[in-house]
Design a protein around this motif. Sequence first.
Motif, PDB file in Angstrom:
ATOM      1  N   ALA A  57       0.836  -1.196   0.000  1.00 16.00           N
ATOM      2  CA  ALA A  57       0.000   0.000   0.000  1.00 16.00           C
ATOM      3  C   ALA A  57       0.877   1.255   0.000  1.00 16.00           C
ATOM      4  N   ALA A  81      -7.291  -2.521  -2.262  1.00 13.45           N
ATOM      5  CA  ALA A  81      -7.005  -2.992  -0.897  1.00 13.45           C
ATOM      6  C   ALA A  81      -7.678  -4.330  -0.652  1.00 13.45           C
ATOM      7  N   THR A 103      -2.705  -8.321   5.921  1.00 16.14           N
ATOM      8  CA  THR A 103      -2.321  -7.121   5.176  1.00 16.14           C
ATOM      9  C   THR A 103      -3.124  -5.881   5.580  1.00 16.14           C
ATOM     10  N   THR A 104      -4.224  -6.083   6.277  1.00 13.10           N
ATOM     11  CA  THR A 104      -5.071  -4.934   6.612  1.00 13.10           C
ATOM     12  C   THR A 104      -4.362  -3.877   7.456  1.00 13.10           C
ATOM     13  N   THR A 111      -2.532  -1.445   5.275  1.00 15.94           N
ATOM     14  CA  THR A 111      -3.413  -0.497   4.583  1.00 15.94           C
ATOM     15  C   THR A 111      -3.856   0.602   5.545  1.00 15.94           C
ATOM     16  N   THR A 139      -1.163   3.086   6.039  1.00 13.58           N
ATOM     17  CA  THR A 139      -0.974   3.929   4.855  1.00 13.58           C
ATOM     18  C   THR A 139      -2.038   5.015   4.783  1.00 13.58           C
ATOM     19  N   ILE A 170      -8.477   4.247  -1.622  1.00 20.82           N
ATOM     20  CA  ILE A 170      -8.460   2.785  -1.650  1.00 20.82           C
ATOM     21  C   ILE A 170      -9.818   2.284  -2.141  1.00 20.82           C
ATOM     22  N   HIS A 207     -10.814  -5.673   1.720  1.00 24.45           N
ATOM     23  CA  HIS A 207     -10.263  -6.515   2.782  1.00 24.45           C
ATOM     24  C   HIS A 207     -11.329  -7.446   3.345  1.00 24.45           C
TER      25      HIS A 207
END
Length: 364
Positions: free
Chosen positions: A113, A132, A138-139, A142, A145, A159, A163
Motif C-alpha cells: 500500500a 485494498a 495485510t489490513t 493499509t 498507509t 483505496i 479486505h
Amino acid sequence: MDKEGIRGIVDEIAALASGSDRMNLMEVCGTHTVSLFRTGAKSLLPETVRLVSGPGCPVCVTSQAYIDLAGELALRPDTTVCTYGDMVRVPGRRGSLEALRAEGAKVAVVYSARDALAYARRNPERHAVFLAVGFETTTPATAATVLEAENEGLKNFYILGGHKRIIPAMHTLLSAGEVPIDGFLCPGHVSVVIGAGAYEPIASHYRKPCVVAGFELEGMLRAILLLVRQAVRYEARVENTYGAAVTVEGNRAARELTERVFEPSDAVWRAMGRIPESGLDLRPAYRRYDAMDRFGLSFGSEVTPHGCLCGEVIQGKALPTECALFRKKCTPREPVGPCMVSMEGTCAAWYKYGPARAEGGGNR
C-alpha cells in the motif's frame, strides 16, 4: 527434523486414521495449499485423510463485481489503479486489468500500500487508487498507509476496499453444512494478527478442531496429526503448532491500528455471496479515502465465467480436476478464473504439482 522424524509423524497419522471413515480437513489458507504441495506433505498422507481448500486466497475470494469496478477506474483518463501483481490477470467482464492496460488503461503494479502512496506523491496530477484486498495479515498495513496519507494531507490517494475477515467466512461455511469438514488447518500468518483464540467459537460452537500451523513441512504435518487425533477422539479444541509466532491473543497493536481506521461491514465474496461482518469499511473520519464515495461507484451484478468452478473450489465443494476447464481452456497462461491466476490459488497449485485427471479423493 530428519526423515525418520517426518516418517514417524506420517505413520502416526496413518495409524490413527486407519480405523475411520475418510476425514476432510480444510486448509483455510491458500499459502497452506501451495506449501502442502511444494513440500510434498500432501503426497505423504494416507487416503483416509483428505485435504480440501478453503476460502483463504485473497485474490480468489474477491468478487467479480470488484474486479469490474477496478477496470472501470483504470479506464478513467485521470486515474491510475495500483495493485498487487496477482490482481492484474484476474478476468473481469471487460477483460483483466492487464488486458485493459494494453488498451490504454492506467495500471501500476505495486508491492505494498505504501508503494501506491508513493505513486500518489510522485503523480499529484493523477488520482491513485489502491486495490485494498487481503485478510487480517495485510489490513494493518493499509490502515497505516491511510493514516500516513492523512498526516501528509494527500488529496489524490484512495483505496478500493476489499479486505476480508476469515472467521465470519468459516462460520458461513459451517452454517451452510454443504461441505463435510472434520477440522481446520488454520493459517499461521493471519493467526499472528488475530491470535489462536479467535478460532475458539469455531471449535466450541460447531465442534470442529482447529490447529494453527506455519508453512514448513514438519509444522504442517504435526498440525494434521493433532487434527486427526482430535477427530478420532471426537474432540474439538484449538491447538497451536506455531507458538514461536502466534499467541492466544495475537498482535494487539496491529488489531488496534486496523480498528482505528476500519469498521466491520458486510462483504460480498466470490460465489459465497454477502457475508455479515466479513469485510471492513473505512470509518467516517477516513471516508474521504474511499474510492467508492469519491468516484460515485456501485457494485454491479456477479457474473461467473461459464463453466468455471472457482467458487466451488474455494469452498471445498470441488477439486480443480473436477472442473471441465482445468488444464484445457483454463491454464496459468490463459486463466478463466482467479484460482488459476493467484500464486495462492488452488487451481494454480494443482496445475503445477497435482494430477492431470480427476480423482475421487486422496491427496496426490
